[in-house]
Motif scaffolding. Structure first.
Motif, PDB file in Angstrom:
ATOM      1  N   PHE B 173     -38.219 -39.502  29.148  1.00  0.00           N
ATOM      2  CA  PHE B 173     -39.029 -39.944  28.304  1.00  0.00           C
ATOM      3  C   PHE B 173     -39.155 -39.117  27.010  1.00  0.00           C
ATOM      4  N   LEU B 174     -39.409 -39.680  25.771  1.00  0.00           N
ATOM      5  CA  LEU B 174     -39.243 -39.000  24.513  1.00  0.00           C
ATOM      6  C   LEU B 174     -40.081 -39.749  23.533  1.00  0.00           C
ATOM      7  N   ILE B 175     -40.360 -38.920  22.538  1.00  0.00           N
ATOM      8  CA  ILE B 175     -41.168 -39.410  21.308  1.00  0.00           C
ATOM      9  C   ILE B 175     -40.225 -39.625  20.268  1.00  0.00           C
ATOM     10  N   SER B 176     -40.395 -40.513  19.261  1.00  0.00           N
ATOM     11  CA  SER B 176     -39.513 -40.599  17.971  1.00  0.00           C
ATOM     12  C   SER B 176     -40.373 -40.896  17.110  1.00  0.00           C
ATOM     13  N   GLU B 177     -40.425 -40.039  15.694  1.00  0.00           N
ATOM     14  CA  GLU B 177     -41.264 -40.014  14.830  1.00  0.00           C
ATOM     15  C   GLU B 177     -40.876 -40.806  13.677  1.00  0.00           C
ATOM     16  N   GLY B 178     -41.542 -41.754  13.036  1.00  0.00           N
ATOM     17  CA  GLY B 178     -41.219 -42.666  11.995  1.00  0.00           C
ATOM     18  C   GLY B 178     -42.331 -43.121  11.137  1.00  0.00           C
ATOM     19  N   VAL B 179     -42.117 -43.907  10.337  1.00  0.00           N
ATOM     20  CA  VAL B 179     -43.154 -44.540   9.144  1.00  0.00           C
ATOM     21  C   VAL B 179     -43.192 -45.859   9.541  1.00  0.00           C
ATOM     22  N   PHE B 180     -44.319 -46.361   9.313  1.00  0.00           N
ATOM     23  CA  PHE B 180     -44.599 -47.711   9.295  1.00  0.00           C
ATOM     24  C   PHE B 180     -44.444 -48.182   7.695  1.00  0.00           C
ATOM     25  N   ASN B 181     -43.521 -49.410   7.858  1.00  0.00           N
ATOM     26  CA  ASN B 181     -43.288 -49.633   6.561  1.00  0.00           C
ATOM     27  C   ASN B 181     -43.579 -51.288   6.210  1.00  0.00           C
ATOM     28  N   GLY B 182     -44.715 -51.793   6.567  1.00  0.00           N
ATOM     29  CA  GLY B 182     -45.179 -52.933   6.314  1.00  0.00           C
ATOM     30  C   GLY B 182     -44.909 -54.245   7.335  1.00  0.00           C
ATOM     31  N   LEU B 183     -45.020 -55.163   7.041  1.00  0.00           N
ATOM     32  CA  LEU B 183     -44.708 -56.313   8.003  1.00  0.00           C
ATOM     33  C   LEU B 183     -43.588 -56.992   7.334  1.00  0.00           C
ATOM     34  N   VAL B 184     -42.839 -57.573   8.234  1.00  0.00           N
ATOM     35  CA  VAL B 184     -41.398 -58.073   7.824  1.00  0.00           C
ATOM     36  C   VAL B 184     -41.944 -59.536   7.237  1.00  0.00           C
TER      37      VAL B 184
END
Lengths: 328, 459
Positions: B173-184
């Motif tokens: 199990f792991l965690i991956s960090e990112g940014v929400f960039n809106g709806l497609v």
């Protein structure tokens, strides 16, 4: 009156001949045939008896009768008999040995004329036509920036036709001692060209009429043309065995037509894999009128019903079947 | 591209890479560097570390096992959303993780594993094929509560940090960090764009915000992009729980999947004809419809609207002796059904062939070859019946065409078909247009309606 009794090679030549001059006293003469040394005609055939048969010649009639044999006499029509009245020179068989009786009173077949007209110009003309068609065919596809391989294709076609004709030539030389390469080449080229012409006409018919069947019968047509070509080759190379070979050729041709159709039906529930033509000819050749949009809708409905039937038939069957859960 | 952690994963990847390369060549775009197989994850920030430590016991690895071999057939992640005590806890994953079980329930079973390495059985209780979600119920365990994650009911703001969790490629199990960039914007279903790494096996895992609330569910990545991942918005999770939590247990899911696919194609058809009901989601306003476009001097029917993608190319590299201009359009509306089968897509292809320097017989002889330009080909799939085809001459507004219609039925779902139609112009020796329409996964009535409209627009 003179009689002769001949043992024949399988290509028809006489290996051994005994002549019987007309007996002066008109007494019937008996000629005994068998393996034993006290026969008049001694044959070296394990399927002949020691005293197999005898021919009784009396006046202008001759009769053959079996003596002490289990195999009997095989008449010219292929039936085993015990006795045979001899009134023509058709060969009969004792065991595997062909024997012919001739009488100087019987009519002789007329002399066959030698073939004086050479065949090679015709054969080369036909080969030229094949080359012309092949070149045209490649030229039609010569639409890209890279030129197609004209010379390789023509060389391949001539090698193929040459090899095909050579096989029959060699076969003919082995079985009947005649060598007729250009005859066979002419036959091969004729078969090839007639196949091309027939398929082209079928394509035009399909385009003109919007029918599919002219395309669907391509394969059987090719088989029939091929069988006719093989027939011509075999009749020329081995005329004496053609009566028997014709059934083999017919059988092979019939199988070549039926097997793919049957397999197509078993695998895909249809008779032909071809459901669309994809051919395009000159617009002037199109005769069939366009259909209406409702006709296309009807066509779609028909196709839907066919796929539904197919689905019912090909159902994978595991939708409603209960399988106990794996206890693991 | 859906993240499938299965045996076929590599095959699929190679395929997608090939497609990506092809697309790049097609558009003469700048060559995109081939994506590396394993995207390295950025080092977690302090909040990521804390979040992972706090919520890792809510994570689950979902394994679909083949009964006969008792080995995994596909893998994904999931998370607990509700604990019903004696009835067992509910957990959410992707539909595509459990699709083989949903379609062939007697051949597969589900096993779930927690971070504590404990495993348990689970059953499927609801599916949402369009949004790629599935609700599972874990077999009840004695006196052990399942820790759940809270589902967020608001959409995050663009730029907000999200953390995708899951068990990629069985590496733990792991965690991956990112940014929400809106709806497609260009898909018929809402998808959240997440600029973070999602890898095979993380499908169905949660993407949580700083407070540990589920904002979305990991679903897919774009193989030829860099960190372009997609999430299913959390409100579909809420809806699925509401709908499925108390549903009667069932083993047979094909009819339900078929029902959802049927509803999907009905919606697409309605959108195509401008009859869609008022938008139910944000991109529900997305438009789709037929429109007329110029291909050189000819008017051709294409797809219009924000759901459509069109590509054009010419044979300029291949042969200067004739011209072949191609236009391909497709509606981005297909739904994953199972490996190798999708449903609900429309594709239109046009090729305009010009004789230029060819002789007429050469140009006519290209007729049968030229199908390559329309992209008119069918691959056989075990999920479809054999095709049945027919041909007719048909007159459009100006020209006569040879129309080939082929039909295949979906074998496992009643009432869905693939209809492919190709029209080859047959009345001109100097130019001709080849047109193809493919409707995949439509009811017969809708396929007929769309194709009729298409034929009526044929010039």
């Amino acid at each position: 009156m003179t009689w002769s009794i001949e043992v024949l090679h399988r290509d028809g030549a006489a290996l051994q001949r005994i002549l019987i001059a007309d007996p002066a006293d008109n007494e019937p003469r008996t000629v005994r045939i068998g393996r034993a040394l006290d026969n008049d005609l001694i044959v070296d055939d394990a399927h002949c008896a020691a005293h197999h048969a005898e021919i009784v010649i009396s006046g202008d009639a001759a009769t053959l009768s079996a003596v002490a044999t289990v195999n009997g006499i095989i008449a010219p029509n292929g039936k085993a008999v015990r006795a045979l009245a001899l009134d023509n020179d058709k060969p009969f068989k004792l065991g595997h040995t062909s024997i012919r009786v001739r009488c100087d009173r019987w009519p002789l077949a007329p002399e066959l004329p030698l073939q004086t007209r050479p065949v090679w110009p015709l054969a080369l003309l036909l080969l030229g036509l094949v080359f012309a068609h092949e070149s045209w065919d490649i030229w039609l596809k010569d639409v890209g920036s890279q030129r197609p391989e004209y010379l390789y294709t023509l060389a391949g076609v001539s090698a193929g036709l040459g090899a095909w004709s050579s096989v029959y030539t060699l076969f003919g030389r082995l079985v009947s001692g005649t060598q007729r390469f250009f005859h066979h080449l002419a036959i091969a080229c004729t078969g090839f060209l007639s196949g091309i012409v027939l398929l082209y006409l079928l394509d035009v018919l399909a385009f003109a009429s919007s029918w599919l069947w002219p395309i669907q019968i391509h394969q059987p047509v090719v088989v029939v043309v091929g069988a006719a070509t093989v027939r011509a080759h075999l009749r020329l190379a081995d005329p004496r065995h053609w009566p028997g070979l014709r059934y083999a050729v017919a059988l092979v041709a019939a199988l070549a037509i039926v097997v793919p159709i049957a397999q197509q039906w078993m695998s895909h529930s249809r008779w032909s894999p071809i459901e669309s033509t994809g051919i395009l000819k000159h617009p002037a050749l199109r005769l069939a009128p366009p259909v209406s949009i409702d006709d296309i809708a009807k066509r779609q409905l028909e196709l839907k019903n066919r796929t539904d039937a197919l689905k019912a038939k090909q159902e994978d069957g595991d939708g409603d079947v209960y399988y106990p859960d794996n206890p693991g | 591209m859906i993240v499938l952690a299965t045996f076929w994963q590599r095959v699929l990847k190679i395929g997608m890479l090939a497609c990506a390369t092809f697309a790049a060549l097609q558009t003469n775009a700048q060559p995109v560097p081939a994506p590396t197989r394993e995207v390295s994850l950025p080092a977690p920030s302090a909040p990521a570390r804390d979040l992972f430590a706090k919520y890792k016991d809510r994570l689950i690895q979902v394994r679909v096992l083949l009964n006969s071999a008792s080995e995994q057939s596909s893998l994904g992640s999931g998370f607990f959303v509700r604990d019903d005590g004696d009835k067992g806890a509910l957990l959410v994953t992707n539909y595509h993780v459990v699709s083989s079980l949903a379609i062939d329930p007697h051949k597969y079973r589900i096993e779930i594993r927690q971070t504590s390495e404990e495993s348990a059985k689970a059953t499927l209780v609801a599916v949402d094929v369009l949004n790629d979600l599935a609700l599972l119920r874990m077999a009840p365990r004695a006196a052990k509560a399942a820790p759940t994650l809270q589902v967020r009911d608001t959409m995050p703001k663009q730029g907000e940090k999200l953390f995708a969790l899951g068990n990629p490629m069985e590496l733990g199990f792991l965690i991956s960090e990112g940014v929400f960039n809106g709806l497609v914007e260009s898909r018929i279903n809402d998808h959240m764009l997440f600029s973070g790494a999602i890898n095979s096996g993380m499908s169905g895992g949660p993407a949580i915000d700083d407070y540990g609330r589920v904002a979305g569910v990991n679903v897919s990545v774009l193989r030829d992009g860099q960190l372009l991942s997609f999430l299913v918005p959390s409100r579909f999770v809420t809806a699925l729980i509401e709908r499925g939590a108390d549903a009667a247990p069932r083993k047979e899911w094909r009819s339900e999947i078929g029902k959802q696919l049927t509803a999907h194609q009905a919606l697409i058809t309605a959108k195509l004809f401008g009859e869609a009901p008022a938008a139910t989601n944000r991109v529900g306003d997305a438009k789709a419809g037929f429109s007329t476009q110029k291909l050189d001097t000819r008017d051709v029917t294409t797809l219009d609207g924000s759901l459509t993608k069109c590509w054009a190319n010419a044979n300029d590299g291949d042969s200067p002796r004739y011209r072949a201009d191609t236009l391909r359009c497709s509606l981005k509306s297909e739904v994953f059904v199972r490996r190798g089968l999708s449903s609900g897509s429309i594709a239109i292809n046009h090729s305009l062939l010009r004789k230029d320097k060819l002789a007429t017989p050469q140009f006519l002889a290209m007729g049968s070859v030229a199908r390559q330009f329309t992209g008119y080909f069918r691959t056989h799939s075990a999920d479809l019946t054999d095709s049945r085809c027919g041909e007719d001459y048909f007159k459009g507004k100006l020209h006569v065409y040879r129309v080939t219609t082929c039909m295949e039925a979906f074998r496992k779902f009643d009432g869905l078909y693939r209809l492919s139609m190709s029209a080859m112009q047959v009345d001109d020796v100097n130019e001709r247009i080849l047109t193809g329409l493919t409707l995949n996964g439509f009811s017969f009535d809708n396929a007929q309606r769309i194709s009729r409209d298409f034929l009526e627009r044929l010039q």
